[in-house]
Design a protein around this motif. Sequence first.
Motif, PDB file in Angstrom:
ATOM      1  N   TYR A  59     -17.881 -25.491  14.874  1.00 18.97           N
ATOM      2  CA  TYR A  59     -17.062 -26.105  13.841  1.00 18.97           C
ATOM      3  C   TYR A  59     -16.601 -27.502  14.232  1.00 18.97           C
ATOM      4  O   TYR A  59     -16.722 -27.899  15.382  1.00 18.97           O
ATOM      5  CB  TYR A  59     -15.844 -25.230  13.548  1.00 18.97           C
ATOM      6  CG  TYR A  59     -16.217 -23.927  12.877  1.00 18.97           C
ATOM      7  CD1 TYR A  59     -16.255 -23.832  11.506  1.00 18.97           C
ATOM      8  CD2 TYR A  59     -16.558 -22.813  13.642  1.00 18.97           C
ATOM      9  CE1 TYR A  59     -16.613 -22.655  10.882  1.00 18.97           C
ATOM     10  CE2 TYR A  59     -16.929 -21.628  13.036  1.00 18.97           C
ATOM     11  CZ  TYR A  59     -16.950 -21.547  11.651  1.00 18.97           C
ATOM     12  OH  TYR A  59     -17.311 -20.381  11.046  1.00 18.97           O
ATOM     13  N   SER A  60     -16.075 -28.191  13.260  1.00 17.06           N
ATOM     14  CA  SER A  60     -15.493 -29.483  13.562  1.00 17.06           C
ATOM     15  C   SER A  60     -14.292 -29.725  12.663  1.00 17.06           C
ATOM     16  O   SER A  60     -14.176 -29.144  11.592  1.00 17.06           O
ATOM     17  CB  SER A  60     -16.518 -30.607  13.383  1.00 17.06           C
ATOM     18  OG  SER A  60     -17.518 -30.260  12.486  1.00 17.06           O
ATOM     19  N   PHE A  61     -13.433 -30.600  13.139  1.00  9.55           N
ATOM     20  CA  PHE A  61     -12.310 -31.039  12.328  1.00  9.55           C
ATOM     21  C   PHE A  61     -12.729 -32.366  11.751  1.00  9.55           C
ATOM     22  O   PHE A  61     -13.278 -33.201  12.462  1.00  9.55           O
ATOM     23  CB  PHE A  61     -11.055 -31.249  13.186  1.00  9.55           C
ATOM     24  CG  PHE A  61     -10.295 -29.999  13.466  1.00  9.55           C
ATOM     25  CD1 PHE A  61      -9.814 -29.217  12.418  1.00  9.55           C
ATOM     26  CD2 PHE A  61     -10.043 -29.601  14.768  1.00  9.55           C
ATOM     27  CE1 PHE A  61      -9.096 -28.048  12.677  1.00  9.55           C
ATOM     28  CE2 PHE A  61      -9.329 -28.437  15.033  1.00  9.55           C
ATOM     29  CZ  PHE A  61      -8.865 -27.662  13.986  1.00  9.55           C
ATOM     30  N   GLU A  62     -12.484 -32.550  10.471  1.00 10.30           N
ATOM     31  CA  GLU A  62     -12.794 -33.832   9.866  1.00 10.30           C
ATOM     32  C   GLU A  62     -11.558 -34.352   9.167  1.00 10.30           C
ATOM     33  O   GLU A  62     -10.730 -33.588   8.686  1.00 10.30           O
ATOM     34  CB  GLU A  62     -13.946 -33.698   8.877  1.00 10.30           C
ATOM     35  CG  GLU A  62     -15.281 -33.560   9.587  1.00 10.30           C
ATOM     36  CD  GLU A  62     -16.451 -33.677   8.627  1.00 10.30           C
ATOM     37  OE1 GLU A  62     -16.635 -34.757   8.055  1.00 10.30           O
ATOM     38  OE2 GLU A  62     -17.148 -32.676   8.453  1.00 10.30           O
ATOM     39  N   CYS A  63     -11.481 -35.667   9.128  1.00  2.56           N
ATOM     40  CA  CYS A  63     -10.333 -36.312   8.518  1.00  2.56           C
ATOM     41  C   CYS A  63     -10.849 -37.242   7.421  1.00  2.56           C
ATOM     42  O   CYS A  63     -11.710 -38.077   7.668  1.00  2.56           O
ATOM     43  CB  CYS A  63      -9.599 -37.080   9.614  1.00  2.56           C
ATOM     44  SG  CYS A  63      -8.327 -38.162   9.033  1.00  2.56           S
ATOM     45  N   LYS A  98     -12.116 -41.578  14.780  1.00  3.79           N
ATOM     46  CA  LYS A  98     -13.531 -41.261  14.596  1.00  3.79           C
ATOM     47  C   LYS A  98     -13.802 -40.445  13.333  1.00  3.79           C
ATOM     48  O   LYS A  98     -14.933 -40.253  12.948  1.00  3.79           O
ATOM     49  CB  LYS A  98     -14.074 -40.522  15.823  1.00  3.79           C
ATOM     50  CG  LYS A  98     -13.991 -41.354  17.102  1.00  3.79           C
ATOM     51  CD  LYS A  98     -14.786 -40.727  18.210  1.00  3.79           C
ATOM     52  CE  LYS A  98     -16.150 -41.392  18.302  1.00  3.79           C
ATOM     53  NZ  LYS A  98     -16.965 -40.862  19.386  1.00  3.79           N
ATOM     54  N   LYS A  99     -12.744 -39.938  12.712  1.00  2.00           N
ATOM     55  CA  LYS A  99     -12.812 -39.138  11.477  1.00  2.00           C
ATOM     56  C   LYS A  99     -13.450 -37.765  11.683  1.00  2.00           C
ATOM     57  O   LYS A  99     -13.552 -36.980  10.754  1.00  2.00           O
ATOM     58  CB  LYS A  99     -13.572 -39.882  10.352  1.00  2.00           C
ATOM     59  CG  LYS A  99     -12.964 -41.218   9.987  1.00  2.00           C
ATOM     60  CD  LYS A  99     -11.733 -41.054   9.145  1.00  2.00           C
ATOM     61  CE  LYS A  99     -11.132 -42.402   8.799  1.00  2.00           C
ATOM     62  NZ  LYS A  99      -9.685 -42.305   8.618  1.00  2.00           N
ATOM     63  N   ILE A 100     -13.918 -37.498  12.895  1.00  2.00           N
ATOM     64  CA  ILE A 100     -14.517 -36.187  13.158  1.00  2.00           C
ATOM     65  C   ILE A 100     -14.310 -35.801  14.613  1.00  2.00           C
ATOM     66  O   ILE A 100     -14.296 -36.651  15.501  1.00  2.00           O
ATOM     67  CB  ILE A 100     -16.019 -36.158  12.750  1.00  2.00           C
ATOM     68  CG1 ILE A 100     -16.573 -34.729  12.814  1.00  2.00           C
ATOM     69  CG2 ILE A 100     -16.848 -37.134  13.564  1.00  2.00           C
ATOM     70  CD1 ILE A 100     -17.817 -34.492  11.979  1.00  2.00           C
ATOM     71  N   LEU A 101     -14.112 -34.507  14.814  1.00  2.00           N
ATOM     72  CA  LEU A 101     -13.882 -33.973  16.151  1.00  2.00           C
ATOM     73  C   LEU A 101     -14.639 -32.650  16.245  1.00  2.00           C
ATOM     74  O   LEU A 101     -14.411 -31.753  15.452  1.00  2.00           O
ATOM     75  CB  LEU A 101     -12.377 -33.750  16.327  1.00  2.00           C
ATOM     76  CG  LEU A 101     -11.825 -33.600  17.721  1.00  2.00           C
ATOM     77  CD1 LEU A 101     -11.891 -34.933  18.458  1.00  2.00           C
ATOM     78  CD2 LEU A 101     -10.385 -33.142  17.654  1.00  2.00           C
ATOM     79  N   TYR A 102     -15.554 -32.557  17.200  1.00  2.00           N
ATOM     80  CA  TYR A 102     -16.372 -31.355  17.291  1.00  2.00           C
ATOM     81  C   TYR A 102     -15.847 -30.377  18.307  1.00  2.00           C
ATOM     82  O   TYR A 102     -15.384 -30.759  19.360  1.00  2.00           O
ATOM     83  CB  TYR A 102     -17.802 -31.716  17.711  1.00  2.00           C
ATOM     84  CG  TYR A 102     -18.358 -32.904  17.032  1.00  2.00           C
ATOM     85  CD1 TYR A 102     -18.878 -32.780  15.755  1.00  2.00           C
ATOM     86  CD2 TYR A 102     -18.366 -34.148  17.655  1.00  2.00           C
ATOM     87  CE1 TYR A 102     -19.388 -33.881  15.114  1.00  2.00           C
ATOM     88  CE2 TYR A 102     -18.888 -35.253  17.012  1.00  2.00           C
ATOM     89  CZ  TYR A 102     -19.388 -35.113  15.743  1.00  2.00           C
ATOM     90  OH  TYR A 102     -19.891 -36.191  15.111  1.00  2.00           O
ATOM     91  N   LYS A 132     -18.177 -27.170   8.966  1.00  2.00           N
ATOM     92  CA  LYS A 132     -19.288 -26.707   9.774  1.00  2.00           C
ATOM     93  C   LYS A 132     -20.492 -27.526   9.334  1.00  2.00           C
ATOM     94  O   LYS A 132     -20.807 -27.581   8.135  1.00  2.00           O
ATOM     95  CB  LYS A 132     -19.510 -25.217   9.509  1.00  2.00           C
ATOM     96  CG  LYS A 132     -20.418 -24.563  10.519  1.00  2.00           C
ATOM     97  CD  LYS A 132     -20.447 -23.072  10.264  1.00  2.00           C
ATOM     98  CE  LYS A 132     -21.439 -22.385  11.157  1.00  2.00           C
ATOM     99  NZ  LYS A 132     -21.462 -20.938  10.902  1.00  2.00           N
ATOM    100  N   LEU A 133     -21.133 -28.158  10.288  1.00  6.42           N
ATOM    101  CA  LEU A 133     -22.278 -29.009   9.968  1.00  6.42           C
ATOM    102  C   LEU A 133     -23.568 -28.361  10.452  1.00  6.42           C
ATOM    103  O   LEU A 133     -23.613 -27.775  11.525  1.00  6.42           O
ATOM    104  CB  LEU A 133     -22.102 -30.388  10.612  1.00  6.42           C
ATOM    105  CG  LEU A 133     -20.849 -31.171  10.218  1.00  6.42           C
ATOM    106  CD1 LEU A 133     -20.648 -32.359  11.137  1.00  6.42           C
ATOM    107  CD2 LEU A 133     -20.945 -31.648   8.787  1.00  6.42           C
ATOM    108  N   LYS A 134     -24.591 -28.489   9.622  1.00  5.93           N
ATOM    109  CA  LYS A 134     -25.863 -27.876   9.974  1.00  5.93           C
ATOM    110  C   LYS A 134     -27.011 -28.825   9.690  1.00  5.93           C
ATOM    111  O   LYS A 134     -26.946 -29.629   8.769  1.00  5.93           O
ATOM    112  CB  LYS A 134     -26.049 -26.599   9.153  1.00  5.93           C
ATOM    113  CG  LYS A 134     -26.415 -25.419  10.028  1.00  5.93           C
ATOM    114  CD  LYS A 134     -26.546 -24.175   9.200  1.00  5.93           C
ATOM    115  CE  LYS A 134     -27.167 -23.088  10.060  1.00  5.93           C
ATOM    116  NZ  LYS A 134     -27.196 -21.807   9.407  1.00  5.93           N
TER     117      LYS A 134
END
Length: 130
Positions: free
Chosen positions: A81-85, A73-77, A95-97
Amino acid sequence: MKKKNEKVKLERVYEKAIKIFGKQLKITRVILIFSALLLYFIALYYETKNTTLIFLGIIPFAALILSIILLQKKILYFGEYSFECSNAGDVYLTKLKGNCPICKGELKIANSEYIQCQKNKEHKFFLYEN
Ligand SMILES: [Zn+2]
């Protein structure tokens, strides 16, 4: 409940490349490490028949599942915060806002499927994958 039919793009306000011993962490490496760890627990269990190992084995197993999800999924919340690949497989802490397009309230990621407005819980949106 309001239909979650709109897609909203979030802004990346924080981004940090995860490095271990000065080297960029790669998702494939994470998966390999957890796979090896899980195999080690399984082998140890067959040898000792110690049931505690089954419980301990849940940790590398869960970590492995999460790493695979991140790879796909390239992203994990998680929380704020989140982990992105990245496409190259580099792992980032981000961190997404964003703001609600209806009432301008702050948006928060509710789970991997949608984001929710903090002012009005009825305002739900799909996350725009970028
Ligand atoms: Zn709102």
